[in-house]
Write an enzyme that holds these catalytic residues in place. Structure first.
Site, PDB file in Angstrom:
ATOM      1  N   HIS A 184       0.853  -1.308   0.052  1.00  0.00           N
ATOM      2  CA  HIS A 184      -0.087  -0.207  -0.096  1.00  0.00           C
ATOM      3  C   HIS A 184       0.946   1.103  -0.050  1.00  0.00           C
ATOM      4  O   HIS A 184       2.225   1.323   0.454  1.00  0.00           O
ATOM      5  CB  HIS A 184      -0.994   0.111   1.145  1.00  0.00           C
ATOM      6  CG  HIS A 184      -2.305  -0.836   1.141  1.00  0.00           C
ATOM      7  ND1 HIS A 184      -2.014  -2.211   1.298  1.00  0.00           N
ATOM      8  CD2 HIS A 184      -3.239  -0.557   0.689  1.00  0.00           C
ATOM      9  CE1 HIS A 184      -3.333  -2.797   1.168  1.00  0.00           C
ATOM     10  NE2 HIS A 184      -4.157  -1.818   0.756  1.00  0.00           N
TER      11      HIS A 184
ATOM     12  N   LYS B 277      -0.971   4.682   4.822  1.00  0.00           N
ATOM     13  CA  LYS B 277      -1.767   3.884   5.211  1.00  0.00           C
ATOM     14  C   LYS B 277      -1.371   3.740   6.792  1.00  0.00           C
ATOM     15  O   LYS B 277      -0.286   3.085   7.053  1.00  0.00           O
ATOM     16  CB  LYS B 277      -1.738   2.447   4.389  1.00  0.00           C
ATOM     17  CG  LYS B 277      -2.844   1.709   4.883  1.00  0.00           C
ATOM     18  CD  LYS B 277      -3.154   0.419   4.327  1.00  0.00           C
ATOM     19  CE  LYS B 277      -4.005  -0.700   4.768  1.00  0.00           C
ATOM     20  NZ  LYS B 277      -5.123   0.102   5.252  1.00  0.00           N
TER      21      LYS B 277
END
Length: 277
Positions: free
Chosen positions: A166, A170
């Site tokens: 990601h 995040k």
């Protein structure tokens, strides 16, 4: 003609929140009635103007419960059910979900980070309140297909590792999607990755986190990534790899709108997009 579904978006000025607002505004059967965001200096601003969508006559507010209370009263008078779509932060998602249920607003939660205990508590609370809701680790239909394929492949392979990648903003790791994938693979009740050598990590954690089932999960955080997941199975003489890549957040919007449309017919909280498709 059926009245449009009233939708409140929490995290309205974030990347996912902005995509949700665009999708809601573009859907004939939905109506944006609230935009919650705590970005400094944005209180009272028209959310449409902030996102380049033109004036929507919906003001940004940081007052989460105040917004839910007002929307709840409004829809109670009209007889329709409102929906909260939440893409905020793991530190507040439990309180947001519980508050939505308390106000009779159907929560659609895209924020990850809820613990199993919190999920159980929210499911019981929603059932007692008869307020349907959904916690969706990943709104991508393609990811649901990957998870189903991984669960099927787990029957035939004893060795498997999962890697999720990601963007570097995040907050939680591993991702809720990766955990959900592992849980589906574990429904067989089998153990994975039997030890064949006495491993030693010269760098702590380099082999990833290991679940009770033996599955190992790895997390990568880098700028330039959006959301990606790989499940790799191994057996003598072969490997089998499943991978899903989200290139743009617009990929999530069909799943978000599907959930918004269905959540009002649920009697309690459900977990996972596969419960709705």
């Amino acid at each position: 003609m059926t009245a449009p579904i009233p939708v409140v978006v929490a995290g309205a000025l974030g990347r996912m929140g902005a995509e949700v607002i665009k999708a809601v505004v573009g859907a004939e059967d939905c109506s944006l009635v609230g935009a919650i965001d705590n970005t400094p200096g944005k209180e009272g601003a028209d959310v449409g103007l902030e996102l380049g969508l033109g004036e929507l006559e919906v003001a940004v507010t940081a007052d989460f419960e105040g917004c839910l209370c007002a929307v709840s009263q409004s829809v109670r008078d009209s007889g329709s059910g409102a929906v909260l779509v939440d893409f905020t932060h793991p530190s507040v998602v439990y309180e947001h979900t519980r508050a939505a249920i308390a106000y009779g607003v159907h929560p659609v939660i895209g924020t990850t980070g809820l613990s199993p205990e919190q999920l159980n508590d929210l499911t019981e609370f929603s059932a007692k309140a008869s307020v349907g809701g959904a916690v969706i680790p990943n709104f991508s239909v393609g990811m649901v297909l990957l998870q189903q394929a991984a669960a099927a492949a787990a029957r035939f392979y004893d060795h498997a590792e999962l890697t999720e990648l990601h963007h570097n903003r995040k907050a939680d790791a591993p991702s809720g999607t990766c955990i959900k994938t592992a849980e589906l693979m574990e429904e067989l009740g089998k153990s994975f990755n039997p030890e064949e050598v006495d491993e030693h990590e010269s760098l702590a954690g380099c082999r990833g986190g290991q679940r009770d089932s033996g599955l190992r999960l790895h997390s990568v955080r880098l700028p330039g990534l959006v959301a990606h997941q790989e499940v790799m199975f191994g057996a003598p003489g072969e490997t089998y790899t499943l991978r899903h890549d989200t290139i743009d957040r617009s990929a999530y919007m069909p799943g978000v709108l599907l959930t918004v449309r269905k959540v009002g017919n649920l009697g309690s909280l459900v977990y996972g997009l596969e419960r709705l498709i």
